[in-house]
Scaffold this motif. Structure first.
Motif, short mmCIF file in Angstrom:
data_model
loop_
_atom_site.label_atom_id
_atom_site.label_comp_id
_atom_site.label_asym_id
_atom_site.label_seq_id
_atom_site.Cartn_x
_atom_site.Cartn_y
_atom_site.Cartn_z
N TYR A 46 -7.37 5.18 3.41
CA TYR A 46 -7.81 3.80 3.62
C TYR A 46 -7.02 3.14 4.74
CZ TYR A 46 -8.27 -1.22 2.81
OH TYR A 46 -8.47 -2.57 2.98
N ASP A 47 -5.69 3.35 4.74
CA ASP A 47 -4.87 2.79 5.81
C ASP A 47 -5.26 3.40 7.15
OD1 ASP A 47 -2.29 1.08 6.31
OD2 ASP A 47 -2.01 2.93 7.45
N HIS A 50 -8.23 4.52 7.97
CA HIS A 50 -9.51 3.93 8.34
C HIS A 50 -9.33 2.54 8.95
CE1 HIS A 50 -13.70 2.67 8.11
NE2 HIS A 50 -13.33 1.63 7.41
N ARG A 51 -8.43 1.76 8.36
CA ARG A 51 -8.15 0.43 8.91
C ARG A 51 -7.56 0.53 10.30
NH1 ARG A 51 -4.07 -2.30 5.89
NH2 ARG A 51 -4.60 -4.13 7.11
N LEU A 95 0.84 -1.20 0.00
CA LEU A 95 0.00 0.00 0.00
C LEU A 95 0.88 1.25 0.00
CD1 LEU A 95 -3.20 0.68 1.99
CD2 LEU A 95 -1.33 2.31 2.19
N ALA A 149 -6.47 8.82 -1.03
CA ALA A 149 -7.33 7.65 -0.86
C ALA A 149 -6.55 6.49 -0.24
CB ALA A 149 -7.91 7.23 -2.20
N LEU A 150 -5.31 6.26 -0.65
CA LEU A 150 -4.52 5.15 -0.13
C LEU A 150 -4.20 5.34 1.35
CD1 LEU A 150 -2.04 4.65 -3.11
CD2 LEU A 150 -3.75 3.00 -2.34
#
Length: 417
Positions: free
Chosen positions: A398-399, A401-402, A227, A394-395
């Motif tokens: 996303y990380d 959010h995880r 990622l 976005a990348l």
């Protein structure tokens, strides 16, 4: 951890100054070709005004490929011959490549010369940071940040000087030749024998190639690493599209004056200087992911306006803002990745991440020229820059959010590690 202004006085030696000059020479070589590209292309027969944009972009794509190959091999070379000697000879190789660019009689010669320069630049990119870390093991972060600032200093100095010299009628060949000479002082500082007691200390037996390879394999087996690899690819692409093409865009679209192209690139680099030094003092380590996401969104907003602006000075102002937004991408993605992947060899981790960022620079630089050729000019191609920034946001988002979801599942004891 809060990054506070240092209190202990920094002390520099000969190898520190060698690193500073190496960064400046590396930066100057990277931006000198883009600044003189319009004049160079006309002389060598691939005029940018007549469909040569893709050929111009391919120059940095090819250069990036040899940089990546050199970065992948530099760890093995440093293990065999030592960082200092490998670093020093790479600076010489970089200078030889730029000197051959200055005497290039054709596009093919120029392309091959840039491949040679790229091989030297790749080793500089891969070894400069661990080289400084070895010089100052007690406080490496301070000295690494300080030394990396000379990349931006080199960019500003090179683009302004090249722009003025082109306006005065100086040949692009003399400009590239002058940049090539800049590689000589740092090479001598690195390679000449040091005074007793001031040597650069390295393991006498080096590091076996199997150990270096093992570090790389261990990192590449981690799914989360990829990622960040993708994040570095688009971060490098967005940054270098602006570094490489803004001078040509200004000369072809806004004004024909060569000095204006240099000023535009300097505005972008100046924004990066301010952004990197400012965030280095203000940001906390745990805030890096937020910094990357919000900077990427801010950079998207600024760069979306590029194709709509026709005033030179307004365009330069937007370039400065884009530079401030772009500044934290490269170092912050690497540092955030190191936090998220504890236990990995950070030197090899940074090398592998650079092996994503550098190809991103080359690929998107070429793609921007290709799109410009097939869409009627660089104005439409500039939409690639905000696209890169949005993908980066976005990348990392996303990380992020995880991470938040994992924290909620595991409780307050969950950290990035």
């Amino acid at each position: 951890m809060t990054l506070q202004p240092p209190h202990r006085k920094m002390a520099f030696g000969r190898f520190d100054y060698a690193t500073f000059l190496s960064f400046m020479a590396y930066a100057a070589g990277s931006v000198a070709v883009p600044v003189v590209l319009v004049s160079l292309a006309r002389d060598l027969g691939f005029s940018l005004e007549s469909g040569g944009l893709a050929a111009g972009g391919a120059l940095h794509l090819g250069r990036s490929l040899t940089m990546v190959a050199a970065m992948l091999l530099c760890g093995f070379a440093a293990g065999r011959w030592g960082k200092r000697r490998t670093f020093g000879w790479s600076v010489i190789l970089m200078g030889i490549g730029l000197a051959l660019c200055a005497v290039a009689p054709s596009y093919g010669w120029l392309f091959l010369a840039l491949l040679l320069a790229g091989a030297g630049e790749g080793v500089v990119e891969g070894l400069a940071t661990p080289f400084v870390q070895d010089l100052h093991p007690a406080e490496p972060g301070r000295y690494i940040n300080f030394s990396h600032a000379f990349w931006s200093v080199g960019v500003v100095a090179a683009v302004l000087a090249a722009g003025v010299l082109l306006t005065l009628g100086v040949s692009w060949r003399l400009i590239l030749g002058g940049v090539a000479v800049c590689a000589l002082p740092p090479a001598l500082f690195l390679l000449l024998p040091a005074r007793p007691g001031h040597e650069y200390h390295e393991p006498p037996d080096g590091v076996h190639w199997s150990t270096v390879l093992g570090h790389a394999v261990a990192i590449m087996k981690l799914p989360r690493f990829w990622l960040f690899f993708a994040a570095m690819f688009v971060a490098g692409g967005g940054e270098f599209c602006l570094t490489f093409w803004c001078a040509s865009y200004i000369q072809l679209t806004l004004t024909a004056a060569a000095w204006a192209g240099g000023v535009g690139t300097a505005c972008f680099a100046g924004g990066m200087v301010l952004g990197r030094t400012g965030w280095g003092y203000l940001i906390k380590q745990r805030q890096l992911r937020a910094l990357i996401v919000w900077s990427a969104l801010g950079g998207t907003t600024a760069t979306l306006l590029f194709p709509l602006v026709t005033n030179l000075w307004l365009f330069c102002g937007l370039l400065f803002l884009a530079g401030v937004a772009t500044a934290p991408f490269w170092p912050s993605v690497q540092s955030y990745c190191a936090d998220c992947l504890p236990g990995t060899d950070t030197t090899m981790l940074f090398v592998l991440l650079s092996c994503a960022g550098v190809p991103g620079c080359g690929f998107f630089t070429w793609l921007m020229g290709y799109v410009g050729n097939h869409s009627g000019g660089l104005a439409h191609a500039f939409w690639l820059v905000p696209a890169c920034y949005l993908i980066l946001a976005a990348l990392i988002g996303y990380d992020w959010h995880r991470y938040i979801r994992k924290s909620r599942n595991l409780g307050s004891s969950c950290t990035l590690r």
